[in-house]
Write a protein that holds these residues in place. Structure first.
Motif, PDB file in Angstrom:
ATOM      1  N   GLN A 126      37.362  36.406  26.718  1.00 27.11           N
ATOM      2  CA  GLN A 126      37.874  37.509  27.541  1.00 27.11           C
ATOM      3  C   GLN A 126      36.774  38.089  28.440  1.00 27.11           C
ATOM      4  O   GLN A 126      37.002  38.377  29.616  1.00 27.11           O
TER       5      GLN A 126
ATOM      6  N   LEU B 296      33.409  37.486  53.621  1.00 27.86           N
ATOM      7  CA  LEU B 296      33.857  38.321  54.735  1.00 27.86           C
ATOM      8  C   LEU B 296      32.651  38.842  55.521  1.00 27.86           C
ATOM      9  O   LEU B 296      32.691  38.944  56.742  1.00 27.86           O
TER      10      LEU B 296
ATOM     11  N   ASP C 135      38.087  44.705  57.383  1.00 29.84           N
ATOM     12  CA  ASP C 135      38.624  44.236  56.096  1.00 29.84           C
ATOM     13  C   ASP C 135      37.660  44.540  54.947  1.00 29.84           C
ATOM     14  O   ASP C 135      38.084  44.945  53.865  1.00 29.84           O
TER      15      ASP C 135
ATOM     16  N   LEU D 285      38.418  46.842  51.717  1.00 30.00           N
ATOM     17  CA  LEU D 285      38.350  46.266  50.364  1.00 30.00           C
ATOM     18  C   LEU D 285      37.391  47.038  49.468  1.00 30.00           C
ATOM     19  O   LEU D 285      37.673  47.259  48.292  1.00 30.00           O
TER      20      LEU D 285
ATOM     21  N   GLY E 141      38.272  50.142  40.404  1.00 33.95           N
ATOM     22  CA  GLY E 141      38.308  49.023  39.461  1.00 33.95           C
ATOM     23  C   GLY E 141      36.933  48.476  39.156  1.00 33.95           C
ATOM     24  O   GLY E 141      36.604  48.189  38.001  1.00 33.95           O
TER      25      GLY E 141
ATOM     26  N   VAL F 184      35.106  50.823  36.686  1.00 33.86           N
ATOM     27  CA  VAL F 184      35.582  50.703  35.296  1.00 33.86           C
ATOM     28  C   VAL F 184      35.131  49.366  34.700  1.00 33.86           C
ATOM     29  O   VAL F 184      34.649  49.304  33.558  1.00 33.86           O
TER      30      VAL F 184
ATOM     31  N   LEU G 112      37.295  45.927  26.393  1.00 33.28           N
ATOM     32  CA  LEU G 112      37.863  44.936  27.315  1.00 33.28           C
ATOM     33  C   LEU G 112      39.366  45.141  27.501  1.00 33.28           C
ATOM     34  O   LEU G 112      39.890  44.935  28.594  1.00 33.28           O
TER      35      LEU G 112
ATOM     36  N   VAL H  21      40.139  47.805  30.098  1.00 24.93           N
ATOM     37  CA  VAL H  21      39.887  47.560  31.526  1.00 24.93           C
ATOM     38  C   VAL H  21      40.903  46.610  32.147  1.00 24.93           C
ATOM     39  O   VAL H  21      40.734  46.186  33.280  1.00 24.93           O
TER      40      VAL H  21
ATOM     41  N   ALA I 230      41.969  47.741  35.502  1.00 23.33           N
ATOM     42  CA  ALA I 230      40.897  47.632  36.505  1.00 23.33           C
ATOM     43  C   ALA I 230      40.710  46.182  36.934  1.00 23.33           C
ATOM     44  O   ALA I 230      40.481  45.898  38.115  1.00 23.33           O
ATOM     45  N   VAL I 231      40.823  45.267  35.964  1.00 27.63           N
ATOM     46  CA  VAL I 231      40.679  43.841  36.273  1.00 27.63           C
ATOM     47  C   VAL I 231      41.764  43.421  37.266  1.00 27.63           C
ATOM     48  O   VAL I 231      41.493  42.711  38.243  1.00 27.63           O
TER      49      VAL I 231
ATOM     50  N   ASP J 123      43.237  45.350  39.434  1.00 31.54           N
ATOM     51  CA  ASP J 123      42.928  45.943  40.745  1.00 31.54           C
ATOM     52  C   ASP J 123      41.893  45.104  41.497  1.00 31.54           C
ATOM     53  O   ASP J 123      42.024  44.851  42.692  1.00 31.54           O
ATOM     54  N   VAL J 124      40.844  44.690  40.755  1.00 36.70           N
ATOM     55  CA  VAL J 124      39.772  43.903  41.405  1.00 36.70           C
ATOM     56  C   VAL J 124      40.311  42.540  41.825  1.00 36.70           C
ATOM     57  O   VAL J 124      39.996  42.040  42.911  1.00 36.70           O
ATOM     58  N   GLN J 125      41.169  41.973  40.973  1.00 36.48           N
ATOM     59  CA  GLN J 125      41.782  40.685  41.335  1.00 36.48           C
ATOM     60  C   GLN J 125      42.640  40.839  42.590  1.00 36.48           C
ATOM     61  O   GLN J 125      42.643  39.959  43.459  1.00 36.48           O
TER      62      GLN J 125
ATOM     63  N   ALA K 167      42.213  42.999  44.978  1.00 36.63           N
ATOM     64  CA  ALA K 167      41.324  43.138  46.141  1.00 36.63           C
ATOM     65  C   ALA K 167      40.774  41.774  46.557  1.00 36.63           C
ATOM     66  O   ALA K 167      40.652  41.476  47.747  1.00 36.63           O
ATOM     67  N   THR K 168      40.473  40.941  45.563  1.00 38.36           N
ATOM     68  CA  THR K 168      39.960  39.598  45.870  1.00 38.36           C
ATOM     69  C   THR K 168      41.033  38.790  46.602  1.00 38.36           C
ATOM     70  O   THR K 168      40.742  38.076  47.562  1.00 38.36           O
TER      71      THR K 168
ATOM     72  N   GLU L  16      43.367  39.985  48.467  1.00 34.13           N
ATOM     73  CA  GLU L  16      43.455  40.501  49.839  1.00 34.13           C
ATOM     74  C   GLU L  16      42.317  39.972  50.699  1.00 34.13           C
ATOM     75  O   GLU L  16      42.499  39.648  51.870  1.00 34.13           O
ATOM     76  N   ALA L  17      41.136  39.880  50.081  1.00 34.48           N
ATOM     77  CA  ALA L  17      39.981  39.341  50.828  1.00 34.48           C
ATOM     78  C   ALA L  17      40.251  37.898  51.229  1.00 34.48           C
ATOM     79  O   ALA L  17      39.950  37.486  52.350  1.00 34.48           O
ATOM     80  N   LYS L  18      40.854  37.139  50.316  1.00 35.50           N
ATOM     81  CA  LYS L  18      41.148  35.734  50.622  1.00 35.50           C
ATOM     82  C   LYS L  18      42.197  35.615  51.731  1.00 35.50           C
ATOM     83  O   LYS L  18      42.105  34.738  52.589  1.00 35.50           O
TER      84      LYS L  18
ATOM     85  N   ALA M  15      42.630  37.844  54.070  1.00 38.37           N
ATOM     86  CA  ALA M  15      41.946  38.226  55.306  1.00 38.37           C
ATOM     87  C   ALA M  15      41.136  37.043  55.838  1.00 38.37           C
ATOM     88  O   ALA M  15      41.118  36.772  57.040  1.00 38.37           O
ATOM     89  N   LEU M  16      40.495  36.341  54.914  1.00 37.95           N
ATOM     90  CA  LEU M  16      39.693  35.174  55.315  1.00 37.95           C
ATOM     91  C   LEU M  16      40.586  34.082  55.901  1.00 37.95           C
ATOM     92  O   LEU M  16      40.228  33.438  56.889  1.00 37.95           O
TER      93      LEU M  16
END
Lengths: 297, 133
Positions: free
Chosen positions: A86, A104, A166, A170, A177, A180, B68, B71, B74-75, B77-79, B81-82, B84-86, B88-89
């Motif tokens: 995990q 980016l 962008d 981001l 996130g 945390v 763990l 979170v 949060a994981v 949320d970060v995923q 954002a990633t 969205e970045a992809k 955008a790319l």
């Protein structure tokens, strides 16, 4: 009517330039992702590794000296394996985010710059066939080179603006996130894993020090060998502990730097200067990642 | 069953570790004074020493699990954002391609004035290549 259009064009150019020259530190933050991708799994995987080493030590104690299985001295490594997996998965999420942010920032995915350079060379290298109008061809060559150069400049401006827009969005979206997640990875990688390593040290002491304390003076040579083995195991364990501390430091630094980037985005005005001021933090993060890589090597 | 926070579990793990280490020292001191390793009391002490350390590790592992599990949001949320970045790319990659196709058409236009079929053919092929890449 004409005046309104002129105002719109002027505003467009202003917005276009608002995103210029601000991606450096965003790139640097993402630039550590490769180092992290190599080093972090060495730590997360060792939560399970430490448990396996403790189980192996118990199994090597001679039967007459070994406590019965019911005493609970042999670890069950199933939970450690699950936590390792995990933790590793969460690390992948963090590094993937930093890598995407870096991409980016650098614009490495956009080869138009090289292609335009090759196109300009191709136009300059054109020869004029017999019978063709050399003057017209020459004018056309000049116009094409000018058009390609202008295309390159406009493309730089546009893609840079889009990337900056962008990246800023981001950073803001992901920041809660990231805070945390890095705090949790610090807790697990430094504190919890640190306790596991301290417990493993206790197992090592019990395994080696008992027989060493019981050794007779005639067993001196054997004792020297065992002492060397013990020192080697302790040394490896201490390096793992140092790696755990660096792991925690890296997570804290990522969290602080990302929070500073988000604050710089929120502050808006003077963004470029604020981001440049983060350079020392970026250097500290790079140093911490390099130390972590050295410890797990 | 009461649920503990990661910090509480860490504190319990640390206490169990400390007691385990102390018991280990008691055993080592006794062995140093001549008690054999296979003495039943020494075996029992070793069992207690190791089981306390093992319990400490179990608590530390539970602390990790709690941290763990906490979170998971949060994981996500970060995923997100990633992702969205992809996206955008990918958008920027399409822009990159359009720029390259446009530039190759400019080269093709200029090549027409050379009157050289070979150069015009080469430039036309470059347009196909840029459009297909």
């Amino acid at each position: 009517m004409r005046g309104r259009w002129e105002r719109r064009v002027g505003l467009g150019l202003l917005l276009l330039c608002a995103g210029c020259g601000e991606l450096g530190e965003v790139t640097a933050l993402g630039g550590v992702a490769d180092g992290l991708g190599q080093a972090l799994p060495q730590v997360s995987g060792d939560l399970y590794g430490s448990c396996e080493r403790r189980a192996a030590l118990v199994a090597r104690i001679p039967a007459a000296e070994r406590p019965p299985a019911s005493a609970g001295s042999t670890p069950d490594c199933g939970p450690a394996k699950a936590v390792s997996a995990q933790l590793g998965a969460d690390e992948v999420v963090l590094t993937a985010y930093l890598r995407a942010l870096s991409k980016l920032g650098t614009g490495e995915a956009f080869p138009y710059g090289k292609a335009l350079g090759a196109d300009v060379t191709a136009v300059n290298d054109f020869g004029v066939a017999a019978g063709a109008n050399a003057e017209l061809a020459g004018d056309s060559q000049k116009a094409a080179v000018a058009a390609l150069t202008l295309t390159g400049k406009l493309a730089d401006l546009a893609t840079r603006h889009l990337r900056a827009r962008d990246a800023r969005r981001l950073v803001l979206e992901a920041n809660p996130g990231v805070q945390v997640l890095t705090a949790a990875l610090y807790q697990v990688g430094d504190i919890d894993y640190g306790i596991l390593l301290a417990d493993e040290r206790g197992y090592l002491e019990a395994y080696y020090q008992g027989p060493m304390a019981a050794a007779q003076s005639k067993e001196r040579l054997a004792l020297i060998l065992v002492q060397r083995q013990y020192d080697g195991d302790v040394d490896r364990l201490e390096r793992r502990r140092a790696a755990a501390v660096e792991y925690g430091a890296v997570m804290q630094k990522i969290g602080v730097l990302h929070a500073s980037l988000a604050q710089a985005v929120r502050d808006g005005a003077g963004f470029e200067g604020r981001v440049k001021a983060l350079a020392p933090q970026v250097d500290q993060l790079r140093d911490a990642v390099a130390k972590l890589e050295a410890e797990v090597r | 069953m009461a649920s503990f926070s990661a910090v509480q579990l860490q504190a319990m793990a640390q206490s169990l570790h400390d007691v385990g280490v102390e018991l280990g020292q008691v055993r080592l001191d006794a062995i140093g004074r001549g008690r054999p390793l296979s003495d039943p009391e020494m075996v029992q002490l070793l069992g207690q020493n190791l089981s306390l350390l093992n319990l400490s590790s179990s608590f530390a592992m539970q602390a990790a699990q709690v941290a763990l599990n906490d979170v998971a949001g949060a994981v996500n949320d970060v995923q997100g954002a990633t992702g969205e970045a992809k996206e955008a790319l990918a958008g920027l990659e399409r822009l990159d391609k359009a720029i390259r196709v446009g530039a190759s058409v400019i080269v093709l236009g200029s090549s027409v004035f050379t009157g050289d079929p070979q150069q015009i053919g080469g430039a036309a092929q470059a347009v196909y290549a840029a459009a297909g890449s």
